[in-house]
Design a protein around this motif. Structure first.
Motif, PDB file in Angstrom:
ATOM      1  N   SER A 106       0.918  -1.196  -0.011  1.00  0.00           N
ATOM      2  CA  SER A 106      -0.110  -0.050  -0.025  1.00  0.00           C
ATOM      3  C   SER A 106       0.984   1.212  -0.194  1.00  0.00           C
ATOM      4  O   SER A 106       0.437   2.286  -0.901  1.00  0.00           O
ATOM      5  CB  SER A 106      -1.006  -0.201   1.084  1.00  0.00           C
ATOM      6  OG  SER A 106      -1.839   1.173   1.312  1.00  0.00           O
ATOM      7  N   LYS A 109       2.030   1.817  -3.322  1.00  0.00           N
ATOM      8  CA  LYS A 109       1.003   2.392  -4.269  1.00  0.00           C
ATOM      9  C   LYS A 109       0.759   3.929  -4.046  1.00  0.00           C
ATOM     10  O   LYS A 109       0.468   4.779  -4.839  1.00  0.00           O
ATOM     11  CB  LYS A 109      -0.111   1.527  -3.985  1.00  0.00           C
ATOM     12  CG  LYS A 109      -1.250   1.874  -4.903  1.00  0.00           C
ATOM     13  CD  LYS A 109      -2.393   0.753  -4.974  1.00  0.00           C
ATOM     14  CE  LYS A 109      -3.415   1.353  -5.987  1.00  0.00           C
ATOM     15  NZ  LYS A 109      -4.964   0.331  -5.993  1.00  0.00           N
ATOM     16  N   ILE A 110       0.728   4.219  -2.636  1.00  0.00           N
ATOM     17  CA  ILE A 110       0.379   5.545  -2.096  1.00  0.00           C
ATOM     18  C   ILE A 110       1.495   6.528  -2.603  1.00  0.00           C
ATOM     19  O   ILE A 110       1.300   7.565  -3.267  1.00  0.00           O
ATOM     20  CB  ILE A 110       0.206   5.761  -0.804  1.00  0.00           C
ATOM     21  CG1 ILE A 110      -1.051   4.886  -0.402  1.00  0.00           C
ATOM     22  CG2 ILE A 110       0.341   7.192  -0.251  1.00  0.00           C
ATOM     23  CD1 ILE A 110      -1.134   4.852   1.049  1.00  0.00           C
ATOM     24  N   GLU A 112       3.321   6.007  -5.398  1.00  0.00           N
ATOM     25  CA  GLU A 112       3.246   6.265  -6.723  1.00  0.00           C
ATOM     26  C   GLU A 112       2.048   7.179  -7.306  1.00  0.00           C
ATOM     27  O   GLU A 112       2.259   8.002  -7.982  1.00  0.00           O
ATOM     28  CB  GLU A 112       2.792   4.746  -7.480  1.00  0.00           C
ATOM     29  CG  GLU A 112       4.201   3.647  -7.379  1.00  0.00           C
ATOM     30  CD  GLU A 112       3.873   2.415  -7.996  1.00  0.00           C
ATOM     31  OE1 GLU A 112       2.754   2.376  -8.279  1.00  0.00           O
ATOM     32  OE2 GLU A 112       4.850   1.667  -8.285  1.00  0.00           O
ATOM     33  N   GLN A 113       0.978   6.940  -6.406  1.00  0.00           N
ATOM     34  CA  GLN A 113      -0.325   8.030  -6.577  1.00  0.00           C
ATOM     35  C   GLN A 113       0.184   9.430  -6.269  1.00  0.00           C
ATOM     36  O   GLN A 113      -0.230  10.378  -7.043  1.00  0.00           O
ATOM     37  CB  GLN A 113      -1.266   7.186  -5.864  1.00  0.00           C
ATOM     38  CG  GLN A 113      -1.989   6.030  -6.116  1.00  0.00           C
ATOM     39  CD  GLN A 113      -3.251   5.560  -5.590  1.00  0.00           C
ATOM     40  OE1 GLN A 113      -3.470   6.179  -4.294  1.00  0.00           O
ATOM     41  NE2 GLN A 113      -3.553   4.541  -5.815  1.00  0.00           N
ATOM     42  N   LYS A 114       0.861   9.546  -5.238  1.00  0.00           N
ATOM     43  CA  LYS A 114       1.382  10.917  -4.832  1.00  0.00           C
ATOM     44  C   LYS A 114       2.355  11.421  -5.761  1.00  0.00           C
ATOM     45  O   LYS A 114       2.070  12.582  -6.039  1.00  0.00           O
ATOM     46  CB  LYS A 114       2.186  10.820  -3.384  1.00  0.00           C
ATOM     47  CG  LYS A 114       2.426  12.124  -3.031  1.00  0.00           C
ATOM     48  CD  LYS A 114       2.985  12.040  -1.570  1.00  0.00           C
ATOM     49  CE  LYS A 114       3.301  13.364  -0.904  1.00  0.00           C
ATOM     50  NZ  LYS A 114       3.872  13.490   0.360  1.00  0.00           N
ATOM     51  N   LYS A 115       3.131  10.654  -6.305  1.00  0.00           N
ATOM     52  CA  LYS A 115       4.121  11.332  -7.384  1.00  0.00           C
ATOM     53  C   LYS A 115       3.166  11.484  -8.607  1.00  0.00           C
ATOM     54  O   LYS A 115       3.472  12.540  -9.216  1.00  0.00           O
ATOM     55  CB  LYS A 115       5.073  10.062  -7.845  1.00  0.00           C
ATOM     56  CG  LYS A 115       5.914  10.534  -8.787  1.00  0.00           C
ATOM     57  CD  LYS A 115       7.069   9.380  -9.302  1.00  0.00           C
ATOM     58  CE  LYS A 115       7.960   9.896 -10.165  1.00  0.00           C
ATOM     59  NZ  LYS A 115       8.881   8.816 -10.431  1.00  0.00           N
ATOM     60  N   ALA A 116       2.075  10.549  -8.924  1.00  0.00           N
ATOM     61  CA  ALA A 116       1.207  10.995  -9.933  1.00  0.00           C
ATOM     62  C   ALA A 116       0.351  12.146  -9.849  1.00  0.00           C
ATOM     63  O   ALA A 116       0.438  13.220 -10.662  1.00  0.00           O
ATOM     64  CB  ALA A 116       0.511   9.965 -10.674  1.00  0.00           C
ATOM     65  N   LEU A 117      -0.211  12.344  -8.624  1.00  0.00           N
ATOM     66  CA  LEU A 117      -0.716  13.596  -8.220  1.00  0.00           C
ATOM     67  C   LEU A 117       0.179  14.691  -8.264  1.00  0.00           C
ATOM     68  O   LEU A 117      -0.385  15.945  -8.688  1.00  0.00           O
ATOM     69  CB  LEU A 117      -1.316  13.310  -6.551  1.00  0.00           C
ATOM     70  CG  LEU A 117      -2.006  14.563  -6.107  1.00  0.00           C
ATOM     71  CD1 LEU A 117      -3.310  14.877  -7.059  1.00  0.00           C
ATOM     72  CD2 LEU A 117      -2.522  14.376  -4.624  1.00  0.00           C
ATOM     73  N   SER A 120       0.525  15.619 -11.843  1.00  0.00           N
ATOM     74  CA  SER A 120      -0.586  16.112 -12.466  1.00  0.00           C
ATOM     75  C   SER A 120      -1.179  17.790 -12.163  1.00  0.00           C
ATOM     76  O   SER A 120      -1.421  18.567 -12.736  1.00  0.00           O
ATOM     77  CB  SER A 120      -1.946  15.217 -11.994  1.00  0.00           C
ATOM     78  OG  SER A 120      -2.198  15.225 -10.817  1.00  0.00           O
TER      79      SER A 120
END
Length: 803
Positions: A106, A109-110, A112-117, A120
């Motif tokens: 987790s 994943k978080i 990666e999502q934070k990086k993507a956020l 963006s």
């Protein structure tokens, strides 16, 4: 297993295990376990943890066994419970491991999502910034396009305001973009476009103003003409208001209800908006001084275009002059209005310079064309147009002194032309006169002649109906004709000052000098030149005319005082013509004396006395009869038109000459002796003459002229009787012979002797004198053929003469 764990580490794990064991709930258990699992070393310490847990479990089992030894059953139960706990622990451990793996996955994943956020959010921020920049740039482009659109719609000031807003507000928001630099570089060019466009509109406006100037001046002239009319009407109603000139303070106040805007009315509208806009734009651009200089140069060029190369003053309607002055008036009115409607744009000195230059050009142009004008009526029209121009410009506050000087030049030319025209007219009147008393056929003719002449009818003839027609007036027809011309001359001279002429003293002086010149040179001298005539009747008529002209000059002097243009002038007006006519009268009287005396001398020369005669005639000599008849005809016919006083004076002088001529007969050196009979014959002739004079109505005033003759004749009679010594007796001589010359009396006493005459036959006296009756002037002769022309002139006078 427990031995494998280092002591300190083991103690830490044991403490942690103790805390886990002492937790009051599962949640607290997990809370104590999670920090151990998150530790970076947790992954390598799971086994020691298990060992610690096993150690704790072994301790607990030992404790349990101890406890169980005392309480077996309870021990068994505890073992079961412990086994359950152990199983739970194993399960828990598995779950913990699973949870650890899950947390680890987790966490990745978080991350990666934070990086993507984060990525963006950066893209979105870039997009937002790009969008805002695009919006700002589009706004700048919109405003830039709007400037050109407003410029295309000729909203120059709005375009300049938009450009100013673009430059000072919107461009500052996009300074980091290249478009700002491009637009910034284009601002001066756009400002120049706006300035050029507004100047183009201003030039168009100036061209229209130039085209409208003449019509504007025409409207201004019409308004001034209406003001003249209203002031004239006010003057007719109120004499006090009529004494004020146009543009005076009283006239301006009285005319306030008739306020009229020359620049904005039904006929013409002058919109100054293009000028205001251009001035405002150049002020905003900081080019006010340059614009002011350009505008001044343009107006100077337009002023030069107003003035033609030449002007035609011979046009009967004065259209060429009117166009010139209307254009100049419109130009000057626009200049004055521009100065009034703007602030510090048109300097007073610039406007005055343009006005002075324009006036100099107008004056020079008119002056150079004046030599072609040879008609006084045309000059009067020219003066009227110039006066209208002066009064219009004076109401706008322009100085008009140079134009007043032009009017003075015009007046000099006008008075010269008038004088020449009337001089020719006077010359024609004098040369074509019949020099006969003027016949009048009816009351209408009499009224016209009396109305134009300075003539006071005798008592009983004041009214036309009191006169029996046809009748004869004492003067010849030249007198009323000259009077008509004098009145016309006066009226036409004063016409020059009706509208506007400030040099009133010049008018009065010129009028007096011109009248003197006309009356003296063209009337008086012409009449004096005709005194060389041998016809007494013509000389008498000239004398009558001169007398009436002298009276007319006296009345004319009073009229000049009343009609005087200058209110500051005082005192009487004295015409040189008055004294000239008086002197001419004396010359005419002298000429009449010469002709009468010449005739008397001719008659007396026919006397044939026989001074040694011894015959006494029964009647007077024929020459004495002819002499008394000639004197009677002269008095009753030739001198009939003269005033009584003048007629008596001529008669007195004639009789005085008769007496002297008759006295010269016995005193002639050829007469040495005179008989008593000759004295008696001589005395009969003298008594006949005296009787004739005593019978005249004027006898009391005339008989004295013959006193020396009568006393001398009495002395000759006493001498013939032998009593001549009484002449030397002072006591008697002073009374009877007071007017007898002592030497002549003594001479006559020597000539007269008392010897008795020898008898001689009687004989009748026969006249050897010619009959002079046919040479007498006949006043009943037919009227001159020129009188019809005179009646025509009288009819025309009622139209020409304003008096």
């Amino acid at each position: 297993m427990p031995g494998l764990v280092a002591g300190d580490q083991y103690d830490d794990l044991t403490g942690a295990v103790q805390q886990i064991i002492l937790s009051s709930s599962e949640s607290d258990y997990l809370d104590q376990l999670i920090p151990l699992l998150k530790n970076a070393e947790t992954q390598t310490q799971v086994t020691p943890l298990i060992h610690a847990l096993n150690h704790v479990s072994a301790d607990r089992e030992a404790q349990i066994e101890t406890i169980c030894n005392s309480n077996h059953q309870e021990f068994i139960n505890s073992v079961n419970q412990l086994q359950s706990v152990r199983e739970g622990t194993v399960n828990l451990t598995s779950e913990i491991m699973e949870l650890s793996r899950s947390i680890q996955a987790s966490t990745e994943k978080i991350a990666e999502q934070k990086k993507a956020l984060v990525e963006s959010r950066g893209v979105r921020q870039n997009i937002d910034e790009a969008t805002q920049a695009l919006k700002d740039c589009l706004e700048v482009l919109r405003l830039a396009n709007q400037v050109h659109d407003l410029l295309g719609k000729k909203n120059h000031y709005a375009a300049l305001r938009a450009l100013d807003e673009l430059q000072n507000v919107h461009l500052r928001e996009v300074t980091r973009y290249k478009i700002a630099e491009m637009i910034e570089r284009s601002v001066p060019a756009t400002q120049r476009l706006i300035a050029d466009a507004v100047m183009m509109d201003l030039n168009t406006w100036l061209y229209r103003i130039r085209e409208t100037s003449q019509f504007l001046g025409e409207v201004a002239f019409y308004h001034t003409e209406m003001r003249r009319t209203r002031q004239k009407e006010r003057g007719e109603k109120d004499e006090y208001l009529g004494s004020f000139k146009l543009n005076s303070a009283v006239e301006l106040v009285a005319d306030e209800p008739e306020e009229f805007d020359v620049l904005n009315n039904e006929e013409v509208q002058v919109d100054f908006s293009p000028l205001f806009e251009c001035l405002h734009i150049h002020n905003a651009l900081g080019e006010t001084e340059k614009f002011r200089a350009d505008y001044a140069a343009t107006r100077r060029r337009q002023k030069d275009l107003l003035i033609p190369q030449a002007i035609n003053l011979l046009d009967e309607e004065s259209s060429s002059l009117s166009s010139l002055l209307e254009g100049a008036a419109g130009f000057a009115i626009v200049e004055k209005a521009t100065m009034q409607k703007t602030e510090n744009f048109r300097a007073q000195s610039d406007v005055d310079e343009l006005w002075d230059s324009m006036c100099q050009s107008v004056v020079s142009l008119i002056s150079s064309a004046l030599h072609n004008v040879d008609n006084d009526e045309n000059l009067l029209k020219i003066k009227g147009v110039i006066a209208l121009f002066i009064q219009t410009m004076d109401s706008w506050g322009y100085p008009v002194s140079s134009l007043d000087s032009l009017l003075l030049t015009l007046f000099d030319k006008y008075s010269s032309l008038l004088k020449k025209r009337f001089s020719d007219d006077f010359q024609e009147i004098v040369s074509t006169d019949d020099y006969m008393p003027m016949p009048i056929n009816n009351a209408e003719e009499y009224t016209k002649v009396i109305s134009v002449s300075w003539y006071t009818p005798p008592a009983g003839q004041e009214r036309p109906e009191d006169i029996q027609y046809p009748c004869v007036l004492p003067f010849s027809q030249m007198y009323p004709l000259v009077c008509i011309d004098i009145r016309n001359f006066l009226n036409q001279i004063y016409l020059f000052s009706d509208d506007h002429f400030r040099h009133t003293t010049v008018i009065d002086k010129t009028l007096k000098e011109s009248l003197d010149e006309l009356l003296v040179d063209k009337v008086c001298k012409s009449l004096v030149d005709r005194l060389s005539s041998q016809y007494p009747g013509q000389i008498v008529q000239i004398l009558t005319n001169l007398n009436h002209f002298e009276d007319a000059c006296n009345d004319l002097e009073d009229l000049l005082v009343e009609a005087r243009s200058s209110s500051s002038a005082a005192g009487p007006v004295k015409l040189n013509a008055t004294s000239q006519f008086n002197a001419a009268k004396k010359r005419a009287e002298t000429r009449i004396f010469e002709l009468v005396n010449s005739k008397i001398d001719d008659l007396i020369e026919t006397a044939e006395y026989d001074w040694l005669s011894n015959y006494i005639p029964d009647s007077a000599s024929p020459y004495i009869q002819e002499l008394t008849r000639y004197l009677s005809n002269t008095m009753n016919m030739v001198l009939l038109g003269l005033p009584e006083q003048m007629k008596e004076r001529i008669y007195f002088e004639a009789l005085t000459h008769v007496g002297e001529a008759l006295l010269s007969l016995p005193l002639d050196p050829g007469v040495r002796r005179i008989s008593p009979q000759a004295v008696a014959a001589y005395r009969i002739d003298i008594d006949d003459l005296i009787s004739y004079v005593e019978a005249l109505p004027e006898a009391p005033g005339l008989i004295d002229s013959l006193t020396p003759l009568r006393q001398t004749t009495d002395l000759m009679g006493l001498a013939a009787e032998g009593k001549g010594e009484e002449f030397f007796d002072s006591s008697k001589s002073h009374t009877r012979f007071g007017q007898v010359d002592k030497i002549k009396g003594a001479e006559l006493l020597e000539k007269v002797f008392t010897a008795p005459p020898e008898p001689a036959p009687r004989r009748e006296r026969m006249s050897i004198l010619p009959d002079f009756s046919g040479s007498r002037e006949d006043v009943s002769k037919k009227p001159s053929t020129h009188f019809g022309d005179f009646r025509d002139r009288l009819g025309g006078f009622t139209k020409r003469d304003r008096s």
